[in-house]
Design a protein around this motif. Sequence first.
Motif, PDB file in Angstrom:
ATOM      1  N   GLY A 197       0.810  -1.208   0.000  1.00 51.41           N
ATOM      2  CA  GLY A 197       0.000   0.000   0.000  1.00 51.41           C
ATOM      3  C   GLY A 197       0.844   1.259   0.000  1.00 51.41           C
ATOM      4  O   GLY A 197       0.488   2.265  -0.645  1.00 51.41           O
ATOM      5  N   LEU A 198       1.966   1.209   0.680  1.00 51.63           N
ATOM      6  CA  LEU A 198       2.892   2.338   0.697  1.00 51.63           C
ATOM      7  C   LEU A 198       3.475   2.560  -0.698  1.00 51.63           C
ATOM      8  O   LEU A 198       3.539   3.695  -1.185  1.00 51.63           O
ATOM      9  CB  LEU A 198       4.004   2.081   1.709  1.00 51.63           C
ATOM     10  N   ALA A 199       3.896   1.481  -1.339  1.00 51.88           N
ATOM     11  CA  ALA A 199       4.454   1.599  -2.686  1.00 51.88           C
ATOM     12  C   ALA A 199       3.415   2.125  -3.667  1.00 51.88           C
ATOM     13  O   ALA A 199       3.724   2.929  -4.556  1.00 51.88           O
ATOM     14  CB  ALA A 199       4.981   0.247  -3.149  1.00 51.88           C
ATOM     15  N   GLN A 200       2.171   1.679  -3.509  1.00 52.76           N
ATOM     16  CA  GLN A 200       1.116   2.165  -4.401  1.00 52.76           C
ATOM     17  C   GLN A 200       0.889   3.660  -4.219  1.00 52.76           C
ATOM     18  O   GLN A 200       0.700   4.393  -5.205  1.00 52.76           O
ATOM     19  CB  GLN A 200      -0.187   1.410  -4.156  1.00 52.76           C
ATOM     20  N   SER A 201       0.910   4.129  -2.989  1.00 52.37           N
ATOM     21  CA  SER A 201       0.736   5.551  -2.736  1.00 52.37           C
ATOM     22  C   SER A 201       1.871   6.351  -3.354  1.00 52.37           C
ATOM     23  O   SER A 201       1.665   7.450  -3.887  1.00 52.37           O
ATOM     24  CB  SER A 201       0.667   5.824  -1.230  1.00 52.37           C
ATOM     25  N   TYR A 202       3.073   5.813  -3.302  1.00 47.65           N
ATOM     26  CA  TYR A 202       4.212   6.480  -3.925  1.00 47.65           C
ATOM     27  C   TYR A 202       4.018   6.520  -5.439  1.00 47.65           C
ATOM     28  O   TYR A 202       4.280   7.543  -6.080  1.00 47.65           O
ATOM     29  CB  TYR A 202       5.500   5.736  -3.571  1.00 47.65           C
ATOM     30  N   ALA A 203       3.548   5.417  -6.002  1.00 50.47           N
ATOM     31  CA  ALA A 203       3.317   5.365  -7.449  1.00 50.47           C
ATOM     32  C   ALA A 203       2.209   6.325  -7.869  1.00 50.47           C
ATOM     33  O   ALA A 203       2.266   6.919  -8.945  1.00 50.47           O
ATOM     34  CB  ALA A 203       2.976   3.936  -7.867  1.00 50.47           C
ATOM     35  N   LEU A 204       1.196   6.484  -7.012  1.00 54.14           N
ATOM     36  CA  LEU A 204       0.126   7.443  -7.305  1.00 54.14           C
ATOM     37  C   LEU A 204       0.679   8.858  -7.377  1.00 54.14           C
ATOM     38  O   LEU A 204       0.245   9.669  -8.199  1.00 54.14           O
ATOM     39  CB  LEU A 204      -0.967   7.349  -6.237  1.00 54.14           C
ATOM     40  N   ARG A 205       1.634   9.158  -6.522  1.00 54.50           N
ATOM     41  CA  ARG A 205       2.240  10.489  -6.568  1.00 54.50           C
ATOM     42  C   ARG A 205       3.037  10.660  -7.855  1.00 54.50           C
ATOM     43  O   ARG A 205       3.083  11.765  -8.426  1.00 54.50           O
ATOM     44  CB  ARG A 205       3.129  10.719  -5.346  1.00 54.50           C
ATOM     45  N   LEU A 206       3.646   9.596  -8.330  1.00 54.74           N
ATOM     46  CA  LEU A 206       4.360   9.648  -9.602  1.00 54.74           C
ATOM     47  C   LEU A 206       3.387   9.922 -10.747  1.00 54.74           C
ATOM     48  O   LEU A 206       3.688  10.707 -11.662  1.00 54.74           O
ATOM     49  CB  LEU A 206       5.097   8.324  -9.838  1.00 54.74           C
ATOM     50  N   ALA A 207       2.209   9.305 -10.687  1.00 51.56           N
ATOM     51  CA  ALA A 207       1.187   9.560 -11.703  1.00 51.56           C
ATOM     52  C   ALA A 207       0.700  10.998 -11.629  1.00 51.56           C
ATOM     53  O   ALA A 207       0.419  11.629 -12.658  1.00 51.56           O
ATOM     54  CB  ALA A 207       0.020   8.587 -11.528  1.00 51.56           C
ATOM     55  N   ASP A 208       0.609  11.533 -10.417  1.00 56.25           N
ATOM     56  CA  ASP A 208       0.225  12.939 -10.257  1.00 56.25           C
ATOM     57  C   ASP A 208       1.265  13.861 -10.882  1.00 56.25           C
ATOM     58  O   ASP A 208       0.927  14.923 -11.421  1.00 56.25           O
ATOM     59  CB  ASP A 208       0.060  13.283  -8.777  1.00 56.25           C
ATOM     60  N   THR A 233       1.391  -2.123 -14.074  1.00 45.88           N
ATOM     61  CA  THR A 233       0.900  -3.000 -15.141  1.00 45.88           C
ATOM     62  C   THR A 233      -0.432  -3.615 -14.709  1.00 45.88           C
ATOM     63  O   THR A 233      -1.476  -3.015 -14.883  1.00 45.88           O
ATOM     64  CB  THR A 233       1.938  -4.087 -15.480  1.00 45.88           C
ATOM     65  N   LEU A 234      -0.394  -4.801 -14.128  1.00 48.42           N
ATOM     66  CA  LEU A 234      -1.621  -5.516 -13.777  1.00 48.42           C
ATOM     67  C   LEU A 234      -2.457  -4.788 -12.726  1.00 48.42           C
ATOM     68  O   LEU A 234      -3.691  -4.852 -12.748  1.00 48.42           O
ATOM     69  CB  LEU A 234      -1.285  -6.929 -13.280  1.00 48.42           C
ATOM     70  N   ASP A 235      -1.802  -4.093 -11.789  1.00 47.87           N
ATOM     71  CA  ASP A 235      -2.522  -3.411 -10.711  1.00 47.87           C
ATOM     72  C   ASP A 235      -2.520  -1.889 -10.883  1.00 47.87           C
ATOM     73  O   ASP A 235      -2.620  -1.139  -9.917  1.00 47.87           O
ATOM     74  CB  ASP A 235      -1.892  -3.764  -9.350  1.00 47.87           C
ATOM     75  N   ALA A 236      -2.433  -1.448 -12.125  1.00 48.24           N
ATOM     76  CA  ALA A 236      -2.299  -0.015 -12.387  1.00 48.24           C
ATOM     77  C   ALA A 236      -3.628   0.727 -12.389  1.00 48.24           C
ATOM     78  O   ALA A 236      -3.653   1.943 -12.610  1.00 48.24           O
ATOM     79  CB  ALA A 236      -1.594   0.214 -13.725  1.00 48.24           C
ATOM     80  N   GLY A 237      -4.735   0.030 -12.119  1.00 45.78           N
ATOM     81  CA  GLY A 237      -6.051   0.664 -12.165  1.00 45.78           C
ATOM     82  C   GLY A 237      -6.148   1.964 -11.383  1.00 45.78           C
ATOM     83  O   GLY A 237      -6.597   2.984 -11.919  1.00 45.78           O
ATOM     84  N   PRO A 238      -5.743   1.980 -10.094  1.00 49.42           N
ATOM     85  CA  PRO A 238      -5.838   3.225  -9.318  1.00 49.42           C
ATOM     86  C   PRO A 238      -5.022   4.368  -9.920  1.00 49.42           C
ATOM     87  O   PRO A 238      -5.458   5.520  -9.908  1.00 49.42           O
ATOM     88  CB  PRO A 238      -5.298   2.822  -7.946  1.00 49.42           C
ATOM     89  N   LEU A 239      -3.838   4.061 -10.443  1.00 52.57           N
ATOM     90  CA  LEU A 239      -3.009   5.093 -11.061  1.00 52.57           C
ATOM     91  C   LEU A 239      -3.686   5.649 -12.306  1.00 52.57           C
ATOM     92  O   LEU A 239      -3.764   6.871 -12.508  1.00 52.57           O
ATOM     93  CB  LEU A 239      -1.633   4.531 -11.443  1.00 52.57           C
ATOM     94  N   LEU A 240      -4.194   4.737 -13.144  1.00 55.55           N
ATOM     95  CA  LEU A 240      -4.859   5.157 -14.378  1.00 55.55           C
ATOM     96  C   LEU A 240      -6.088   6.005 -14.080  1.00 55.55           C
ATOM     97  O   LEU A 240      -6.312   7.042 -14.711  1.00 55.55           O
ATOM     98  CB  LEU A 240      -5.257   3.926 -15.196  1.00 55.55           C
ATOM     99  N   HIS A 256      -6.919   9.374 -20.987  1.00 56.59           N
ATOM    100  CA  HIS A 256      -6.716   7.952 -20.714  1.00 56.59           C
ATOM    101  C   HIS A 256      -5.627   7.374 -21.607  1.00 56.59           C
ATOM    102  O   HIS A 256      -4.770   6.607 -21.139  1.00 56.59           O
ATOM    103  CB  HIS A 256      -8.027   7.196 -20.922  1.00 56.59           C
ATOM    104  N   ALA A 257      -5.636   7.749 -22.884  1.00 53.49           N
ATOM    105  CA  ALA A 257      -4.620   7.249 -23.809  1.00 53.49           C
ATOM    106  C   ALA A 257      -3.236   7.746 -23.403  1.00 53.49           C
ATOM    107  O   ALA A 257      -2.266   6.974 -23.373  1.00 53.49           O
ATOM    108  CB  ALA A 257      -4.947   7.691 -25.233  1.00 53.49           C
ATOM    109  N   LEU A 258      -3.130   9.026 -23.076  1.00 53.65           N
ATOM    110  CA  LEU A 258      -1.840   9.590 -22.718  1.00 53.65           C
ATOM    111  C   LEU A 258      -1.276   8.944 -21.458  1.00 53.65           C
ATOM    112  O   LEU A 258      -0.092   8.582 -21.408  1.00 53.65           O
ATOM    113  CB  LEU A 258      -1.978  11.101 -22.527  1.00 53.65           C
ATOM    114  N   VAL A 259      -2.125   8.776 -20.456  1.00 56.55           N
ATOM    115  CA  VAL A 259      -1.659   8.184 -19.195  1.00 56.55           C
ATOM    116  C   VAL A 259      -1.217   6.738 -19.406  1.00 56.55           C
ATOM    117  O   VAL A 259      -0.166   6.322 -18.900  1.00 56.55           O
ATOM    118  CB  VAL A 259      -2.767   8.264 -18.125  1.00 56.55           C
ATOM    119  N   ARG A 260      -2.013   5.969 -20.121  1.00 55.31           N
ATOM    120  CA  ARG A 260      -1.653   4.567 -20.373  1.00 55.31           C
ATOM    121  C   ARG A 260      -0.312   4.457 -21.083  1.00 55.31           C
ATOM    122  O   ARG A 260       0.548   3.645 -20.717  1.00 55.31           O
ATOM    123  CB  ARG A 260      -2.740   3.884 -21.212  1.00 55.31           C
TER     124      ARG A 260
END
Length: 206
Positions: free
Chosen positions: A63-74, A129-136, A164-168
């Motif tokens: 969960g910590l890593a996902q939150s970090y990845a979400l910030r990267l998406a931001d 990749t497989l769990d990228a739904g929240p980031l997308l 959506h296309a750009l983010v993916r």
Amino acid sequence: MPRSGTRIPYQEAARELLRASVLDAMRDLLTERDWSKITLGDVAGRAGVSRQTLYNEFGSRSGLAQSYALRLADDLVDHVDAAITGNVGDVRAAFREGMTNFFVDAAADPLVQSLLAGEVKLDLLRLITLDAGPLLDQATRRLSLAFQHSWVAATAAESDIIAHALVRIALSYIPTPPGPGRDAPAELSALLSPYVEAILSARIEH
């Protein structure tokens, strides 16, 4: 004198500060050692909070890593949004500049470097990749608003498609960076810009 703007509730502001402090601490640790050698206890100690506080907020190491990845998406959204604002009327320049700045920052990010170095890290790879739904979802939603509430002035449906296309596409470059001689930002600009240019042209005609 009363302050302008919307007041953020104390609890929400405190939680945002906590999350930012923890993620900054995680980034600091990643500059020192690989993600595989970092524990939640390490992050809690660096952030100056208890392990229980960390568990309560992030749930787990994943969960910590996902939150970090979400910030990267931001960060992707922030770069493209800033480029749209700075290149009024020139969508190709906006895409090229936004993607260039994102790729530069992503390449320098210690979590991305950890993902690309050493042994394969399936937990990090799954996040984009497989769990990228929240980031997308988060990045698409925010970027869609940028296309709607700027000089592009696309409809909600149009904005969702391009965002959506750009983010993916942008996220797909993280685990497999472009090889030497490839100008990914220019290529993506050439690929995505005609859609937005068609939106602008249609608005002028009507």
